[in-house]
Design a protein around this motif. Sequence first.
Motif, mmCIF file in Angstrom:
data_model
loop_
_atom_site.group_PDB
_atom_site.id
_atom_site.type_symbol
_atom_site.label_atom_id
_atom_site.label_comp_id
_atom_site.label_asym_id
_atom_site.label_seq_id
_atom_site.Cartn_x
_atom_site.Cartn_y
_atom_site.Cartn_z
ATOM 1 N N GLY A 182 -12.345 -6.114 -16.770
ATOM 2 C CA GLY A 182 -12.156 -4.766 -16.216
ATOM 3 C C GLY A 182 -10.756 -5.044 -15.487
ATOM 4 O O GLY A 182 -10.923 -5.081 -14.117
ATOM 5 N N LYS A 183 -9.503 -4.269 -15.713
ATOM 6 C CA LYS A 183 -8.483 -3.921 -14.688
ATOM 7 C C LYS A 183 -9.061 -2.729 -13.811
ATOM 8 O O LYS A 183 -8.300 -2.576 -12.881
ATOM 9 C CB LYS A 183 -7.280 -3.979 -15.181
ATOM 10 C CG LYS A 183 -6.223 -4.901 -15.594
ATOM 11 C CD LYS A 183 -5.113 -4.851 -16.301
ATOM 12 C CE LYS A 183 -4.572 -5.618 -16.605
ATOM 13 N NZ LYS A 183 -3.292 -5.439 -17.092
ATOM 14 N N SER A 184 -10.032 -1.404 -14.540
ATOM 15 C CA SER A 184 -10.245 -0.774 -14.042
ATOM 16 C C SER A 184 -11.497 -0.475 -14.678
ATOM 17 O O SER A 184 -11.690 -0.957 -14.898
ATOM 18 C CB SER A 184 -9.698 0.699 -13.995
ATOM 19 O OG SER A 184 -9.769 0.571 -15.105
ATOM 20 N N THR A 185 -12.958 0.059 -13.419
ATOM 21 C CA THR A 185 -13.999 0.246 -13.916
ATOM 22 C C THR A 185 -13.952 1.359 -14.709
ATOM 23 O O THR A 185 -13.852 2.790 -14.683
ATOM 24 C CB THR A 185 -15.090 0.644 -12.889
ATOM 25 O OG1 THR A 185 -14.263 -0.532 -11.837
ATOM 26 C CG2 THR A 185 -15.904 0.316 -13.155
ATOM 27 N N GLN A 186 -14.946 1.195 -16.498
ATOM 28 C CA GLN A 186 -14.634 2.166 -16.831
ATOM 29 C C GLN A 186 -15.962 2.712 -18.306
ATOM 30 O O GLN A 186 -16.528 1.139 -18.559
ATOM 31 C CB GLN A 186 -13.388 2.340 -18.337
ATOM 32 C CG GLN A 186 -12.871 1.097 -18.595
ATOM 33 C CD GLN A 186 -11.582 1.842 -19.167
ATOM 34 O OE1 GLN A 186 -11.404 2.080 -20.235
ATOM 35 N NE2 GLN A 186 -10.365 1.330 -18.649
ATOM 36 N N PHE A 187 -16.415 3.092 -18.925
ATOM 37 C CA PHE A 187 -17.218 3.287 -19.946
ATOM 38 C C PHE A 187 -17.110 3.933 -21.049
ATOM 39 O O PHE A 187 -16.525 4.747 -21.132
ATOM 40 C CB PHE A 187 -17.789 3.826 -19.376
ATOM 41 C CG PHE A 187 -19.909 3.801 -20.390
ATOM 42 C CD1 PHE A 187 -20.433 2.829 -20.209
ATOM 43 C CD2 PHE A 187 -19.822 4.561 -21.800
ATOM 44 C CE1 PHE A 187 -21.809 2.617 -21.251
ATOM 45 C CE2 PHE A 187 -20.863 5.267 -22.466
ATOM 46 C CZ PHE A 187 -21.522 4.533 -21.873
ATOM 47 N N ASP A 188 -16.888 3.194 -21.584
ATOM 48 C CA ASP A 188 -15.637 3.484 -23.441
ATOM 49 C C ASP A 188 -14.244 3.934 -22.698
ATOM 50 O O ASP A 188 -14.529 5.554 -23.819
ATOM 51 C CB ASP A 188 -16.883 3.846 -23.945
ATOM 52 C CG ASP A 188 -17.540 3.433 -24.798
ATOM 53 O OD1 ASP A 188 -17.570 2.050 -24.768
ATOM 54 O OD2 ASP A 188 -19.070 3.795 -25.324
ATOM 55 N N GLY A 189 -13.547 4.221 -22.089
ATOM 56 C CA GLY A 189 -12.313 4.391 -21.554
ATOM 57 C C GLY A 189 -12.409 5.408 -20.509
ATOM 58 O O GLY A 189 -11.374 6.317 -19.460
#
Length: 495
Positions: free
Chosen positions: A332-339
């Motif tokens: 992803g472009k940024s690290t995230q978990f379900d947004g």
Amino acid sequence: MTTALASGTSIAVIGAGTMGAGIAQVAAQAGHTVWLVDQDMSVSEAAIGKLASGLERLVGRGKISAEQAANTIANIKPTADQHDLAGTSLVIEAIVENRKVKHQVFADLMGICGADCIYASNTSSIPIEDIAEGLQYPAQMVGMHFFNPAQIMKLVEVISSKQTCPKVADVIYHTAAAWNKVSVHATDTPGFIVNRVARPFYAEALRMVAEGMGDYTTIDTVMREAGGFRMGPFELMDLIGHDVNYAVTDLVSEALYHPLFEVSPIQKALVDKGDLGRKTGRGYYDYSADLPKLTNTATPSTSGQLLVAAGDDILAPLWQRLTNAGINTAAGKSTQFDGLQLQLHIGAPIAADAPATVAFDIALDLTSCTALACQRNQACSNEQFQALANAFAAAGIFLIEMPNQAGLPVARTVAMLTNVAADAVDKQVCSLEDADKAMRYGVNYPQGPFIWADQLSPNWVHTTLANLAHHICASRYAENDWIAKHVIEQRNFYA
């Protein structure tokens, strides 16, 4: 080339308390004839009896042979007469922490043992120069600081005053190494290495409680389970005793006035009440009951998607653990978990106007830690955070939420340990390598501050300190110039 004292050389230990007896055992096991001196002969005899019992237990556990135990005890001779020490090559003093008393003992001994004997003090806090002032042979005076229990703890700090002959310090350094100890050199400054550099471990914990970052149990749990320390700071202070720990902090604070070294009113209140820790049954914890523990209420779940951005190096092992646990992972472009945005904590709170975000503390080893501190901003809902905690539980990690304030426990502690150690190196108290060895073997830290800092990068230390300074206290968290130099030159501490 300087060498250690020859095995079989006669030495003396003044003081038959726990520390003195332990030192006597270490020297006797190395083959020296040891005079164990106390004003009361029965005290020395009783100490040798306790040592014999301890050695018998080691024999029973197969750690040493019966012959080794017998030889060790045979090498230790009790006495109350200082004149028996004539002809000894080394005298180690391990008596009450009082400059006048130590000074008088060495004044008496120098008249008996002469100019060739080495005179070593086991003081943990009194400058060697102060003890040696006015003595007959100040060049023969050196600090030889063991850590309790001396039979077990590996470190010996070798402290040189301005008057100490370099050859004398080297003989003690190599002698301690021959006794299977880890030796480090230190100059004659308050706290030497360990009691100076260790202050942030206690001070930052006390500061966090005062700031409302967490209670004793929460901070201790994070420092153990994420930081890899054998004991949390409050557990350790209770074990050491608040009278002792507070006194050392007060001494260093008085000698090296700096906001970091200020004594804590929280600890002072315990001392004033006589709640000194384990030895009185109460300190930060009440030892008449079971100690409180944190409970992870998260339910392991592998639902949800993890997006991982390129270049997220420090937290990369964390994302790999989630992936290995079965969490669906993609780039992803940024690290995230379900947004939900996921990021590394670097000393500052998450901005109030940021999207829903969770920031994570550092850990000694993200591949194996069982708990990890974190914080979230108001935009992160309870449902979002619970889903994240459930995913972490699936990976075997207890996610411990703390307030969205500056300075999560492990990050601020490691940054400040590095800062104070850098100050010691910059002021030539010790070398970089000896600072790391001292903390590793003197207080059983999981690794030295500079090794840890290099794993994170000097720039991480710089940024974390800058954020702590901005959000909490500029003078307390002011970065040492030696760290700034490494950042500017873009090189690690171990270049």
